[in-house]
Design a protein around this motif. Structure first.
Motif, mmCIF file in Angstrom:
data_model
loop_
_atom_site.group_PDB
_atom_site.id
_atom_site.type_symbol
_atom_site.label_atom_id
_atom_site.label_comp_id
_atom_site.label_asym_id
_atom_site.label_seq_id
_atom_site.Cartn_x
_atom_site.Cartn_y
_atom_site.Cartn_z
ATOM 1 N N LEU A 163 0.961 -1.096 0.242
ATOM 2 C CA LEU A 163 -0.027 0.088 0.089
ATOM 3 C C LEU A 163 0.738 1.494 0.000
ATOM 4 O O LEU A 163 1.830 1.368 1.016
ATOM 5 C CB LEU A 163 -0.921 0.021 1.345
ATOM 6 N N ALA A 164 0.665 2.026 -0.877
ATOM 7 C CA ALA A 164 1.306 3.389 -1.006
ATOM 8 C C ALA A 164 0.167 4.500 -1.166
ATOM 9 O O ALA A 164 -0.124 4.866 -2.156
ATOM 10 C CB ALA A 164 2.247 3.452 -2.267
ATOM 11 N N PRO A 165 -0.414 4.959 -0.006
ATOM 12 C CA PRO A 165 -1.641 5.662 -0.073
ATOM 13 C C PRO A 165 -1.567 6.991 -0.822
ATOM 14 O O PRO A 165 -2.362 7.215 -1.607
ATOM 15 C CB PRO A 165 -2.023 5.847 1.469
ATOM 16 N N HIS A 166 -0.462 7.824 -0.786
ATOM 17 C CA HIS A 166 -0.388 9.036 -1.540
ATOM 18 C C HIS A 166 -0.079 8.664 -2.988
ATOM 19 O O HIS A 166 -0.439 9.632 -3.828
ATOM 20 C CB HIS A 166 0.761 9.749 -0.960
ATOM 21 N N LEU A 167 0.311 7.647 -3.313
ATOM 22 C CA LEU A 167 0.509 7.264 -5.049
ATOM 23 C C LEU A 167 -0.757 6.607 -5.281
ATOM 24 O O LEU A 167 -1.007 6.254 -6.636
ATOM 25 C CB LEU A 167 1.717 6.220 -4.912
ATOM 26 N N GLY A 168 -1.509 6.075 -4.422
ATOM 27 C CA GLY A 168 -2.776 5.335 -4.845
ATOM 28 C C GLY A 168 -2.504 3.924 -5.185
ATOM 29 O O GLY A 168 -3.272 3.247 -6.031
ATOM 30 N N GLY A 216 9.892 14.146 8.249
ATOM 31 C CA GLY A 216 8.554 14.873 7.883
ATOM 32 C C GLY A 216 8.590 15.579 6.648
ATOM 33 O O GLY A 216 9.373 16.346 6.393
ATOM 34 N N GLY A 217 7.487 15.241 5.847
ATOM 35 C CA GLY A 217 7.559 15.966 4.399
ATOM 36 C C GLY A 217 6.297 16.299 4.062
ATOM 37 O O GLY A 217 5.185 16.114 4.787
ATOM 38 N N ALA A 218 5.896 16.616 2.730
ATOM 39 C CA ALA A 218 4.681 17.204 2.232
ATOM 40 C C ALA A 218 3.624 15.956 2.679
ATOM 41 O O ALA A 218 2.465 16.413 2.882
ATOM 42 C CB ALA A 218 4.790 17.691 0.918
ATOM 43 N N SER A 219 3.863 14.885 2.437
ATOM 44 C CA SER A 219 2.846 13.893 2.313
ATOM 45 C C SER A 219 2.793 13.254 3.666
ATOM 46 O O SER A 219 2.021 12.035 3.881
ATOM 47 C CB SER A 219 3.272 12.753 1.238
ATOM 48 N N GLY A 220 3.433 13.557 4.849
ATOM 49 C CA GLY A 220 3.368 12.953 6.066
ATOM 50 C C GLY A 220 4.520 12.691 6.989
ATOM 51 O O GLY A 220 5.631 13.091 6.463
ATOM 52 N N VAL A 221 4.662 11.762 7.719
ATOM 53 C CA VAL A 221 5.647 11.265 8.581
ATOM 54 C C VAL A 221 5.969 9.891 8.490
ATOM 55 O O VAL A 221 5.125 9.123 8.685
ATOM 56 C CB VAL A 221 5.707 11.820 10.040
ATOM 57 N N LEU A 262 0.192 10.628 14.372
ATOM 58 C CA LEU A 262 1.311 11.842 14.770
ATOM 59 C C LEU A 262 1.221 12.730 13.503
ATOM 60 O O LEU A 262 1.413 13.888 13.491
ATOM 61 C CB LEU A 262 2.688 11.223 14.715
ATOM 62 N N GLU A 263 1.016 12.056 12.318
ATOM 63 C CA GLU A 263 1.238 12.679 11.038
ATOM 64 C C GLU A 263 -0.079 13.532 10.594
ATOM 65 O O GLU A 263 0.006 14.306 9.774
ATOM 66 C CB GLU A 263 1.581 11.893 9.579
ATOM 67 N N THR A 264 -1.160 13.336 11.404
ATOM 68 C CA THR A 264 -2.278 14.158 11.180
ATOM 69 C C THR A 264 -2.017 15.487 12.132
ATOM 70 O O THR A 264 -2.743 16.755 11.781
ATOM 71 C CB THR A 264 -3.486 13.508 11.369
ATOM 72 N N GLU A 265 -1.434 15.379 13.268
ATOM 73 C CA GLU A 265 -1.300 16.366 14.227
ATOM 74 C C GLU A 265 -0.283 17.155 14.179
ATOM 75 O O GLU A 265 0.033 18.377 14.532
ATOM 76 C CB GLU A 265 -1.397 15.525 15.635
ATOM 77 N N VAL A 266 0.940 16.621 13.470
ATOM 78 C CA VAL A 266 2.047 17.346 13.109
ATOM 79 C C VAL A 266 2.101 17.293 11.729
ATOM 80 O O VAL A 266 2.480 16.169 10.942
ATOM 81 C CB VAL A 266 3.316 16.471 13.906
ATOM 82 N N GLY A 267 2.348 18.263 10.903
ATOM 83 C CA GLY A 267 2.579 18.562 9.584
ATOM 84 C C GLY A 267 3.111 19.861 9.095
ATOM 85 O O GLY A 267 3.281 21.106 9.767
ATOM 86 N N GLN A 268 3.629 19.558 8.062
ATOM 87 C CA GLN A 268 4.303 20.743 7.229
ATOM 88 C C GLN A 268 3.502 21.784 6.625
ATOM 89 O O GLN A 268 3.740 23.022 6.802
ATOM 90 C CB GLN A 268 5.299 20.357 5.968
#
Length: 392
Positions: A163-168, A216-221, A262-268
């Motif tokens: 699974l690569a959610p940001h790539l679909g 941490g990047g644009a797509s998450g942690v 974490l990646e929803t509460e901490v983000g770029q």
């Protein structure tokens, strides 16, 4: 030219060759006398092993520079820069391909932007096209294979992207697609796990056996864990998803289906908005956060995110007991802005003992991190068994 891995040498010789090649690969050029001291092997054995590695084209020997002493100086042994691996990193808007020498140095890197999110087949085709161009630019190199750093869950065998959610991507045989398109063996891993290996061997974690890396990047942690110097992969290959650690039980819904990750509460994105920067100015974020005034919107957001990150790192310390935590991307920027707040937030909450000698540092490799980490995937079999390599 391509390296093929075939018959193995006897166990002891194989282990010794692997040790020597691993030393000069990760630590850089070393003299024969230094290799003798590091391994405990005698000089004649070192000479024979180095000679074999030279004959196989895996290392080169040179006379030391600037050495003035009586007697013959000990030759310097270095991993060959002309034995190379290709590194591929598919992103939501591009596919980046690099060439890395066995000496750990990035020789070149090409970012091929895409019109939209690339499919697995499309990313493989782009990778093959770029690699062909890099071959033209680097004639005579010895190719080991292709390493793939993917932003998603990758099966432990290094082939299937579960699974690569940001790539679909779901259940994509990305390594097989790249191998077919390039004619080279290919192996995939989670991008943050690959980056953890790179930082551990060549960056901020050099010389540290047990560390945790978070980026941490644009797509998450994303995260990766090294235990005894080796990546922790888990039974299926999916270990290290620290971005989905719970930090806020009443937080926002994450794309994974959980709440308060974490990646929803901490983000770029929130940090960029608070500093008035847009995504194209992400490289300026660290300076903007460091310069933010007390009480400003940016500083308030930094404090909020640092406190949430502290909760995640407390869990990391309690579970993995690392001696070092390495933070990359915007997480490194948070650390730079509030180093004492972050460290104290972690150590106060973590169990005594595990946090006593903890260090938290910024990543060092920058843009090279994913390229080197992906290349390490391709180099792994060669480093484990140098004597099994056959040069056509």
């Amino acid at each position: 030219m391509t390296i093929e891995l075939g018959a193995r040498a006897d166990g002891v010789r194989q282990a010794n060759l692997s040790t020597l090649l691993g030393l000069v690969h990760a630590a850089g050029p070393r003299s024969r006398s230094a290799l003798t001291q590091a391994t405990g092997l005698n000089r004649s054995t070192i000479a024979a092993l180095v000679g074999e590695l030279v004959d196989r084209g895996l290392v080169v020997e040179t006379d030391p520079v600037g050495v003035a002493r009586v007697g013959r100086p000990s030759p310097m042994v270095a991993a060959s820069r002309d034995v190379v691996a290709y590194a591929v990193n598919p992103e939501i808007d591009a596919v980046t391909v690099g060439v890395v020498g066995l000496d750990g140095v990035v020789r070149s890197r090409v970012r091929r932007e895409t019109d939209g999110v690339p499919t697995a087949e499309g990313a493989a085709a782009i990778a093959a096209s770029v690699i062909e161009g890099l071959r033209v630019d680097s004639p005579g190199v010895v190719e080991v294979g292709v390493g793939l750093a993917v932003p998603g869950l990758v099966r432990a065998d290094g082939g299937l992207v579960r699974l690569a959610p940001h790539l679909g991507w779901v259940d994509e045989p990305f390594a097989e697609l790249v191998a077919e398109a390039t004619g080279l063996p290919a192996r995939a891993a989670n991008d943050a796990s690959a980056a953890a290996v790179a930082e551990g061997r060549f960056g901020a974690g050099r010389g540290v056996d047990d560390l945790v890396f978070l980026n941490g990047g644009a797509s998450g942690v994303g995260g990766g864990v090294l235990v005894g110097g080796e990546p922790l992969v888990g039974s299926g290959g999916y270990a290290g998803e620290i971005g989905h650690t719970l930090v806020n039980s009443v937080g926002r819904l994450c794309h994974c289906g959980a709440t308060g990750c974490l990646e929803t509460e901490v983000g770029q994105a929130a940090l960029l908005a608070a500093t008035g920067l847009d995504r194209s100015q992400a490289d300026e974020l660290a300076a903007a956060l460091a310069a933010s005034a007390p009480g400003s919107e940016a500083r308030v957001e930094v404090h909020r995110q640092v406190d949430q990150l502290s909760i995640a790192l407390r869990n990391v310390v309690n579970v993995f007991d690392p001696s070092l935590i390495v933070l990359g991307g915007f997480l490194g920027s948070l650390l730079a802005a509030e180093p004492e707040r972050l460290l104290s937030g972690v150590t106060v909450q973590a169990l005594p003992g595990s946090a006593d000698d903890l260090r938290i540092v910024r990543a060092e490799l920058g843009a090279d991190r994913l390229t080197i980490g992906a290349a390490e995937l391709a180099f792994a079999r060669l480093l484990a068994d140098p004597a099994g390599a056959r040069l056509p």
